[in-house]
Motif scaffolding. Sequence first.
Motif, PDB file in Angstrom:
ATOM      1  N   ASN A 143       0.807  -1.229   0.000  1.00  0.00           N
ATOM      2  CA  ASN A 143       0.000   0.000   0.000  1.00  0.00           C
ATOM      3  C   ASN A 143       0.834   1.271   0.000  1.00  0.00           C
ATOM      4  OD1 ASN A 143       0.924  -0.018   2.631  1.00  0.00           O
ATOM      5  ND2 ASN A 143      -1.064  -0.508   3.535  1.00  0.00           N
ATOM      6  N   VAL A 144       2.137   1.133  -0.264  1.00  0.00           N
ATOM      7  CA  VAL A 144       3.033   2.290  -0.307  1.00  0.00           C
ATOM      8  C   VAL A 144       3.724   2.340  -1.666  1.00  0.00           C
ATOM      9  CG1 VAL A 144       5.186   3.255   0.617  1.00  0.00           C
ATOM     10  CG2 VAL A 144       3.441   2.373   2.175  1.00  0.00           C
ATOM     11  N   ASP A 145       3.839   3.536  -2.226  1.00  0.00           N
ATOM     12  CA  ASP A 145       4.592   3.730  -3.465  1.00  0.00           C
ATOM     13  C   ASP A 145       6.079   3.690  -3.128  1.00  0.00           C
ATOM     14  OD1 ASP A 145       5.787   4.506  -5.802  1.00  0.00           O
ATOM     15  OD2 ASP A 145       4.761   6.438  -5.964  1.00  0.00           O
ATOM     16  N   GLY A 146       6.723   2.559  -3.430  1.00  0.00           N
ATOM     17  CA  GLY A 146       8.127   2.378  -3.054  1.00  0.00           C
ATOM     18  C   GLY A 146       9.049   3.446  -3.598  1.00  0.00           C
ATOM     19  N   LYS A 147       8.737   4.003  -4.778  1.00  0.00           N
ATOM     20  CA  LYS A 147       9.594   5.021  -5.377  1.00  0.00           C
ATOM     21  C   LYS A 147       9.542   6.351  -4.610  1.00  0.00           C
ATOM     22  CE  LYS A 147       9.225   3.110 -10.043  1.00  0.00           C
ATOM     23  NZ  LYS A 147       8.812   3.359 -11.445  1.00  0.00           N
ATOM     24  N   VAL A 162      10.906   9.065   7.885  1.00  0.00           N
ATOM     25  CA  VAL A 162      10.630   8.329   6.663  1.00  0.00           C
ATOM     26  C   VAL A 162       9.445   9.004   5.989  1.00  0.00           C
ATOM     27  CG1 VAL A 162       9.910   6.142   5.658  1.00  0.00           C
ATOM     28  CG2 VAL A 162      11.510   6.153   7.578  1.00  0.00           C
ATOM     29  N   LEU A 163       9.645   9.480   4.779  1.00  0.00           N
ATOM     30  CA  LEU A 163       8.592  10.143   4.022  1.00  0.00           C
ATOM     31  C   LEU A 163       8.099   9.189   2.945  1.00  0.00           C
ATOM     32  CD1 LEU A 163      10.297  13.636   3.543  1.00  0.00           C
ATOM     33  CD2 LEU A 163       8.884  12.846   5.447  1.00  0.00           C
ATOM     34  N   LEU A 164       6.790   9.110   2.761  1.00  0.00           N
ATOM     35  CA  LEU A 164       6.237   8.155   1.800  1.00  0.00           C
ATOM     36  C   LEU A 164       4.885   8.625   1.279  1.00  0.00           C
ATOM     37  CD1 LEU A 164       3.755   6.401   3.352  1.00  0.00           C
ATOM     38  CD2 LEU A 164       5.723   5.656   4.662  1.00  0.00           C
ATOM     39  N   GLU A 165       4.502   8.068   0.143  1.00  0.00           N
ATOM     40  CA  GLU A 165       3.186   8.324  -0.433  1.00  0.00           C
ATOM     41  C   GLU A 165       2.439   7.003  -0.569  1.00  0.00           C
ATOM     42  OE1 GLU A 165       3.228  10.748  -3.996  1.00  0.00           O
ATOM     43  OE2 GLU A 165       5.141  11.641  -3.373  1.00  0.00           O
ATOM     44  N   LYS A 221      16.172   4.040   8.164  1.00  0.00           N
ATOM     45  CA  LYS A 221      16.614   3.394   6.928  1.00  0.00           C
ATOM     46  C   LYS A 221      16.132   1.953   6.845  1.00  0.00           C
ATOM     47  CE  LYS A 221      20.740   6.190   5.973  1.00  0.00           C
ATOM     48  NZ  LYS A 221      22.220   6.191   5.862  1.00  0.00           N
ATOM     49  N   GLN A 222      16.056   1.277   7.985  1.00  0.00           N
ATOM     50  CA  GLN A 222      15.568  -0.107   8.007  1.00  0.00           C
ATOM     51  C   GLN A 222      14.096  -0.146   7.577  1.00  0.00           C
ATOM     52  OE1 GLN A 222      15.936  -2.057  11.788  1.00  0.00           O
ATOM     53  NE2 GLN A 222      14.861  -3.895  11.137  1.00  0.00           N
ATOM     54  N   VAL A 223      13.300   0.774   8.107  1.00  0.00           N
ATOM     55  CA  VAL A 223      11.890   0.852   7.737  1.00  0.00           C
ATOM     56  C   VAL A 223      11.737   1.212   6.264  1.00  0.00           C
ATOM     57  CG1 VAL A 223       9.782   2.207   8.068  1.00  0.00           C
ATOM     58  CG2 VAL A 223      11.042   1.342  10.055  1.00  0.00           C
ATOM     59  N   ALA A 224      12.509   2.203   5.814  1.00  0.00           N
ATOM     60  CA  ALA A 224      12.432   2.630   4.421  1.00  0.00           C
ATOM     61  C   ALA A 224      12.780   1.486   3.484  1.00  0.00           C
ATOM     62  CB  ALA A 224      13.360   3.805   4.191  1.00  0.00           C
ATOM     63  N   SER A 225      13.796   0.711   3.844  1.00  0.00           N
ATOM     64  CA  SER A 225      14.227  -0.420   3.009  1.00  0.00           C
ATOM     65  C   SER A 225      13.108  -1.457   2.873  1.00  0.00           C
ATOM     66  CB  SER A 225      15.462  -1.088   3.617  1.00  0.00           C
ATOM     67  OG  SER A 225      15.870  -2.197   2.863  1.00  0.00           O
ATOM     68  N   ALA A 226      12.371  -1.708   3.961  1.00  0.00           N
ATOM     69  CA  ALA A 226      11.276  -2.685   3.912  1.00  0.00           C
ATOM     70  C   ALA A 226      10.148  -2.186   3.025  1.00  0.00           C
ATOM     71  CB  ALA A 226      10.770  -2.962   5.320  1.00  0.00           C
ATOM     72  N   LEU A 227       9.877  -0.876   3.060  1.00  0.00           N
ATOM     73  CA  LEU A 227       8.774  -0.327   2.274  1.00  0.00           C
ATOM     74  C   LEU A 227       9.120  -0.148   0.800  1.00  0.00           C
ATOM     75  CD1 LEU A 227       7.466   2.381   4.782  1.00  0.00           C
ATOM     76  CD2 LEU A 227       6.455   0.150   4.278  1.00  0.00           C
ATOM     77  N   GLU A 228      10.402  -0.168   0.487  1.00  0.00           N
ATOM     78  CA  GLU A 228      10.838  -0.017  -0.905  1.00  0.00           C
ATOM     79  C   GLU A 228      10.860  -1.342  -1.653  1.00  0.00           C
ATOM     80  OE1 GLU A 228      13.883   3.815  -0.404  1.00  0.00           O
ATOM     81  OE2 GLU A 228      14.609   1.742  -0.206  1.00  0.00           O
ATOM     82  N   GLU A 229      10.616  -2.442  -0.935  1.00  0.00           N
ATOM     83  CA  GLU A 229      10.671  -3.768  -1.563  1.00  0.00           C
ATOM     84  C   GLU A 229       9.681  -3.866  -2.723  1.00  0.00           C
ATOM     85  OE1 GLU A 229      10.208  -6.984   1.143  1.00  0.00           O
ATOM     86  OE2 GLU A 229      11.725  -6.252   2.531  1.00  0.00           O
ATOM     87  N   THR A 230      10.026  -4.689  -3.710  1.00  0.00           N
ATOM     88  CA  THR A 230       9.154  -4.910  -4.860  1.00  0.00           C
ATOM     89  C   THR A 230       7.951  -5.758  -4.441  1.00  0.00           C
ATOM     90  OG1 THR A 230      11.059  -4.862  -6.338  1.00  0.00           O
ATOM     91  CG2 THR A 230       9.006  -5.805  -7.201  1.00  0.00           C
ATOM     92  N   LYS A 231       6.775  -5.352  -4.865  1.00  0.00           N
ATOM     93  CA  LYS A 231       5.554  -6.097  -4.527  1.00  0.00           C
ATOM     94  C   LYS A 231       5.604  -7.511  -5.113  1.00  0.00           C
ATOM     95  CE  LYS A 231       2.667  -1.975  -4.361  1.00  0.00           C
ATOM     96  NZ  LYS A 231       3.705  -1.016  -4.644  1.00  0.00           N
TER      97      LYS A 231
END
Length: 231
Positions: A143-147, A162-165, A221-231
């Motif tokens: 549910n997060v745009d990894g980019k 951590v900033l996200l959309e 950075k650990q959280v950001a790395s998890a959210l950037e994973e490919t679906k």
Amino acid sequence: MKQSQILIIAAASFLSHAALAVPYLTEATITPMPDNGQYQVDVRVSRLIQQDGKQVEELVARPRILSGLGCPAEFYQGPQPANPDYRNKDNVSVDVSWPYPKESGLAFCTVIVKHGDKMVSESKFQLKITGPGRAPLVLSPRNVDGKSVRVVTDKPRFRSYVLLEFDGKTQEEAKAMAIENLGNKVQIQDASGHVVGDGVITGTYKDIGLALSYNSEDEAKQVASALEETK
């Protein structure tokens, strides 16, 4: 009491200090605006004086404060201490707060009038707000745009964010979710659904995303790395 209600306070203060015995009238209205994640405070402070044998109001200050739900705010109007009129003229300070969306807490408004450091009027109001509470918001690569995910560090304050959309939501849906979850806890899951971290939502990002706060850059950075994973 529902958070959509408007709170109104009105009080006349008659604090006497030495030769000073001037009554003041304080009126304040707090209006929650949950759709915008904000609340508005309108305050009117008047001095009651005698004029032509009648008691009339003389306006002292009429501040308006706009702040985010869950974010206390302050206001000051009047001469600064270095000003020669500081001890003789009215200075008005306002302290206000309203709980985060759907959370229980204390709504309050305090209005103080001083001459210098000497208080001449004080009006206080507080109300306990009972909200339904919120379950932690679950965020994952689903549910997060990894980019959009990035880490920003505020070194002077020793905080990282951590900033996200959001992904898969319209701009209106994403904005509503961001506002509704201000101050809420968050659970971070990886692409496999395993919990890899948590955090606190401290603000919105581009009106359609979130800002998560962390004590260390490594944790962010650990959280950001998890959210950037490919679906």
